[in-house]
Design a protein around this motif. Structure first.
Motif, mmCIF file in Angstrom:
data_model
loop_
_atom_site.group_PDB
_atom_site.id
_atom_site.type_symbol
_atom_site.label_atom_id
_atom_site.label_comp_id
_atom_site.label_asym_id
_atom_site.label_seq_id
_atom_site.Cartn_x
_atom_site.Cartn_y
_atom_site.Cartn_z
ATOM 1 N N GLY A 1 -12.327 -13.520 12.187
ATOM 2 C CA GLY A 1 -12.225 -12.062 12.225
ATOM 3 C C GLY A 1 -12.519 -11.514 13.608
ATOM 4 N N VAL A 2 -13.591 -12.017 14.227
ATOM 5 C CA VAL A 2 -13.967 -11.519 15.549
ATOM 6 C C VAL A 2 -13.028 -12.086 16.617
ATOM 7 C CG1 VAL A 2 -15.801 -11.422 17.280
ATOM 8 C CG2 VAL A 2 -16.370 -11.154 14.876
ATOM 9 N N ALA A 3 -12.644 -13.366 16.454
ATOM 10 C CA ALA A 3 -11.730 -13.970 17.435
ATOM 11 C C ALA A 3 -10.389 -13.240 17.448
ATOM 12 C CB ALA A 3 -11.524 -15.454 17.124
ATOM 13 N N ALA A 4 -9.976 -12.724 16.285
ATOM 14 C CA ALA A 4 -8.687 -12.046 16.198
ATOM 15 C C ALA A 4 -8.743 -10.632 16.756
ATOM 16 C CB ALA A 4 -8.213 -11.995 14.745
ATOM 17 N N SER A 5 -9.961 -10.100 16.948
ATOM 18 C CA SER A 5 -10.051 -8.707 17.379
ATOM 19 C C SER A 5 -9.754 -8.560 18.867
ATOM 20 C CB SER A 5 -11.434 -8.132 17.034
ATOM 21 O OG SER A 5 -12.438 -8.802 17.756
ATOM 22 N N GLY A 6 -9.388 -9.634 19.531
ATOM 23 C CA GLY A 6 -9.040 -9.568 20.950
ATOM 24 C C GLY A 6 -10.273 -9.786 21.803
ATOM 25 N N GLY A 7 -10.086 -9.793 23.127
ATOM 26 C CA GLY A 7 -11.227 -10.043 23.996
ATOM 27 C C GLY A 7 -11.561 -11.515 24.029
ATOM 28 N N SER A 8 -12.782 -11.832 24.466
ATOM 29 C CA SER A 8 -13.167 -13.229 24.629
ATOM 30 C C SER A 8 -13.413 -13.902 23.278
ATOM 31 C CB SER A 8 -14.431 -13.311 25.474
ATOM 32 O OG SER A 8 -15.007 -14.601 25.350
ATOM 33 N N PRO A 9 -12.885 -15.130 23.078
ATOM 34 C CA PRO A 9 -13.184 -15.836 21.821
ATOM 35 C C PRO A 9 -14.665 -16.168 21.689
ATOM 36 C CG PRO A 9 -11.983 -17.267 23.331
ATOM 37 C CD PRO A 9 -11.975 -15.901 23.937
ATOM 38 N N SER B 1 -20.870 -6.061 6.187
ATOM 39 C CA SER B 1 -20.476 -4.663 6.091
ATOM 40 C C SER B 1 -19.813 -4.202 7.394
ATOM 41 C CB SER B 1 -21.713 -3.841 5.770
ATOM 42 O OG SER B 1 -21.425 -2.484 5.823
ATOM 43 N N ALA B 2 -20.386 -4.607 8.525
ATOM 44 C CA ALA B 2 -19.784 -4.269 9.822
ATOM 45 C C ALA B 2 -18.397 -4.899 9.950
ATOM 46 C CB ALA B 2 -20.694 -4.754 10.956
ATOM 47 N N LEU B 3 -18.247 -6.125 9.474
ATOM 48 C CA LEU B 3 -16.943 -6.788 9.540
ATOM 49 C C LEU B 3 -15.894 -6.040 8.719
ATOM 50 C CD1 LEU B 3 -18.086 -10.501 9.422
ATOM 51 C CD2 LEU B 3 -16.481 -9.570 11.099
ATOM 52 N N PRO C 1 -14.443 -5.974 22.268
ATOM 53 C CA PRO C 1 -14.321 -6.498 20.899
ATOM 54 C C PRO C 1 -15.390 -7.553 20.624
ATOM 55 C CG PRO C 1 -12.193 -6.514 22.006
ATOM 56 C CD PRO C 1 -13.212 -6.144 23.042
ATOM 57 N N GLY C 2 -15.878 -7.587 19.396
ATOM 58 C CA GLY C 2 -16.905 -8.569 19.028
ATOM 59 C C GLY C 2 -18.297 -7.988 19.066
ATOM 60 N N ILE C 3 -18.543 -7.078 20.031
ATOM 61 C CA ILE C 3 -19.894 -6.500 20.170
ATOM 62 C C ILE C 3 -20.273 -5.630 18.968
ATOM 63 C CG2 ILE C 3 -21.400 -5.091 21.633
ATOM 64 C CD1 ILE C 3 -20.590 -7.791 22.851
ATOM 65 N N PRO C 4 -19.340 -4.801 18.416
ATOM 66 C CA PRO C 4 -19.759 -3.962 17.280
ATOM 67 C C PRO C 4 -20.344 -4.767 16.124
ATOM 68 C CG PRO C 4 -17.655 -3.192 18.120
ATOM 69 C CD PRO C 4 -17.980 -4.457 18.871
ATOM 70 N N ALA D 1 -21.467 -14.240 16.227
ATOM 71 C CA ALA D 1 -21.242 -13.662 14.891
ATOM 72 C C ALA D 1 -21.295 -14.763 13.832
ATOM 73 C CB ALA D 1 -19.895 -12.938 14.847
ATOM 74 N N ALA D 2 -20.618 -15.892 14.114
ATOM 75 C CA ALA D 2 -20.622 -17.012 13.169
ATOM 76 C C ALA D 2 -22.032 -17.582 13.016
ATOM 77 C CB ALA D 2 -19.657 -18.097 13.635
ATOM 78 N N LEU D 3 -22.753 -17.697 14.138
ATOM 79 C CA LEU D 3 -24.098 -18.286 14.090
ATOM 80 C C LEU D 3 -25.062 -17.405 13.298
ATOM 81 C CD1 LEU D 3 -24.571 -19.703 17.704
ATOM 82 C CD2 LEU D 3 -24.025 -20.940 15.608
ATOM 83 N N LEU D 4 -25.009 -16.090 13.547
ATOM 84 C CA LEU D 4 -25.943 -15.203 12.847
ATOM 85 C C LEU D 4 -25.693 -15.237 11.342
ATOM 86 C CD1 LEU D 4 -26.187 -12.157 15.275
ATOM 87 C CD2 LEU D 4 -28.021 -13.696 14.593
ATOM 88 N N LEU D 5 -24.416 -15.360 10.944
ATOM 89 C CA LEU D 5 -24.139 -15.453 9.507
ATOM 90 C C LEU D 5 -24.537 -16.818 8.949
ATOM 91 C CD1 LEU D 5 -20.861 -13.428 9.072
ATOM 92 C CD2 LEU D 5 -22.970 -13.119 7.803
ATOM 93 N N GLY D 6 -24.653 -17.817 9.836
ATOM 94 C CA GLY D 6 -25.054 -19.158 9.392
ATOM 95 C C GLY D 6 -26.558 -19.341 9.309
ATOM 96 N N VAL D 7 -27.318 -18.345 9.791
ATOM 97 C CA VAL D 7 -28.784 -18.461 9.808
ATOM 98 C C VAL D 7 -29.339 -18.694 8.409
ATOM 99 C CG1 VAL D 7 -30.886 -17.075 10.110
ATOM 100 C CG2 VAL D 7 -29.221 -17.215 11.948
ATOM 101 N N ARG D 8 -28.700 -18.092 7.398
ATOM 102 C CA ARG D 8 -29.272 -18.212 6.048
ATOM 103 C C ARG D 8 -29.286 -19.662 5.576
ATOM 104 N NH1 ARG D 8 -24.208 -17.406 5.493
ATOM 105 N NH2 ARG D 8 -23.015 -17.944 3.658
ATOM 106 N N ASN D 9 -28.333 -20.481 6.067
ATOM 107 C CA ASN D 9 -28.321 -21.891 5.653
ATOM 108 C C ASN D 9 -29.597 -22.613 6.077
ATOM 109 O OD1 ASN D 9 -25.782 -21.779 4.420
ATOM 110 N ND2 ASN D 9 -24.734 -22.124 6.357
#
Lengths: 103, 234
Positions: B61-69, A48-50, B202-205, B75-83
């Motif tokens: 998505g986050v890498a494209a938002s600018g700032g540090s890659p 949702s944030a994304l 970028p990335g923090i939100p 962000a990728a890891l937290l979304l991967g936690v469910r696996n």
């Protein structure tokens, strides 16, 4: 190695290690109800944030392109009509592309 | 030789259907990824090694938002936690030991878990896991490559690809929103992220939105948990 490549490798290997942890850790840790609940809610809050950030983030300021918003809104209508991922995706990009072409 | 598995044909047809769907999903990932500024090699590396859709989309998505890659990594890891949590039912089905764990783990994702747990017999479950995993893996790579090549050939904005990422995230999110608590968490996540856009790098939100899930998950439960096989796959 560029920072972007390093980030790609760290994130990709990290995601693999999460899967490996799942088939290796003792079940008792992952079966804890609170841990499971947080894990279930994580993708919901973050996806949702994304969506919000993709639509309104203009780099430390708010900005939005109405054509993108219209395309995503068309995608939401497709979701409300219970269309699958592919239809939603195609409708969102074609509406945005079309509006960009004619404006 | 064992008896042939009666439900083999049905499982294989479903696995191919899921694989074709994943190929389209992979193509959109490939196009968005190169449109976000990742190279062809980086895009393919994500599909081969990360091999979990939502995390891959979140990363670009986050890498494209600018700032540090590197802001894209958590962000990728937290979304991967469910696996990791899918590992519990999958271990009960496959009992991977030693080295078998290393390659089994790579295929533990939404679709393979949903397919495996929904079969009636232990053999059916094992067959469904591998048929879905291997089909999906191959078609995911093909889709990624095709999408990335198309994405490189055209200007992403011309074909409306800037609407693709939010539309994909919404489509992934949609089936998870059946319970009221999930809707509140989704709303909270979006609001926290938006509030932080002007004041944080970028990335923090997106990362900060995880706090909403943490708080909501640690609050006392009012309703029973959905079991893993009732969950929709993403």
């Amino acid at each position: 190695m560029s920072p972007l490549w390093m980030a790609v490798i760290i994130a990709a290997v990290g995601c693999y290690l999460l899967k490996l942890a799942g088939v290796s850790l003792p079940e008792s840790i992952l079966n804890h109800p609170k841990v499971q609940r947080v894990a279930q809610l994580l993708p919901i809050a973050m996806l949702s944030a994304l969506v919000a950030v993709e639509l309104f983030d203009g780099g430390r300021a708010y900005s939005a392109d109405w054509r993108t918003l219209a395309g995503v809104a068309a995608g939401v209508i497709a979701l409300l009509l219970r269309r699958g991922f592919l239809v939603v995706f195609l409708i969102a990009i074609s509406v945005t592309a079309l509006l960009r072409l004619i404006t | 030789m064992d008896e042939p598995l009666p439900e083999r044909g049905m499982i294989l047809r479903t696995a191919i259907g899921i694989g074709l769907y994943a190929m389209a999903f992979g193509a959109s990932f490939g196009a968005i990824s190169v449109g976000s500024g990742l190279s062809l090699g980086q895009t393919i590396a994500l599909s081969l090694v990360m091999f979990t859709g939502a995390s891959q989309f979140a990363f670009v998505g986050v890498a494209a938002s600018g700032g540090s890659p590197f802001a894209a990594v958590p962000a990728a890891l937290l979304l991967g936690v469910r696996n990791a949590f899918y590992g519990v039912p999958i271990s009960e089905i496959l009992h991977p030991r030693g080295f078998a764990r290393l390659w089994t783990a790579h295929f533990v994702i939404d679709e393979t878990t949903a397919m495996a747990v929904s079969q009636a017999t232990p053999r059916g479950k094992r067959y469904a896991f591998w048929a879905t995993g291997l089909t999906l893996f191959c078609l995911w790579q093909l889709g990624t490559l095709a999408g990335a090549l198309v994405g490189r050939a055209v200007n992403p904005a011309d074909i409306g690809l800037d609407a693709a990422a939010p539309a994909v995230f919404l489509a992934l999110l949609w089936p998870m929103l059946r319970r009221p608590q999930a809707r509140w968490v989704a709303l909270g996540g979006a609001l926290v992220a938006l509030a932080l856009v002007p004041i944080t790098p970028p990335g923090i939100p997106v990362l900060a939105s995880a706090i909403v899930a943490l708080v909501a998950g640690l609050l006392p439960a009012r309703q029973p948990m959905e079991s893993i096989d009732e969950r929709d796959s993403a």
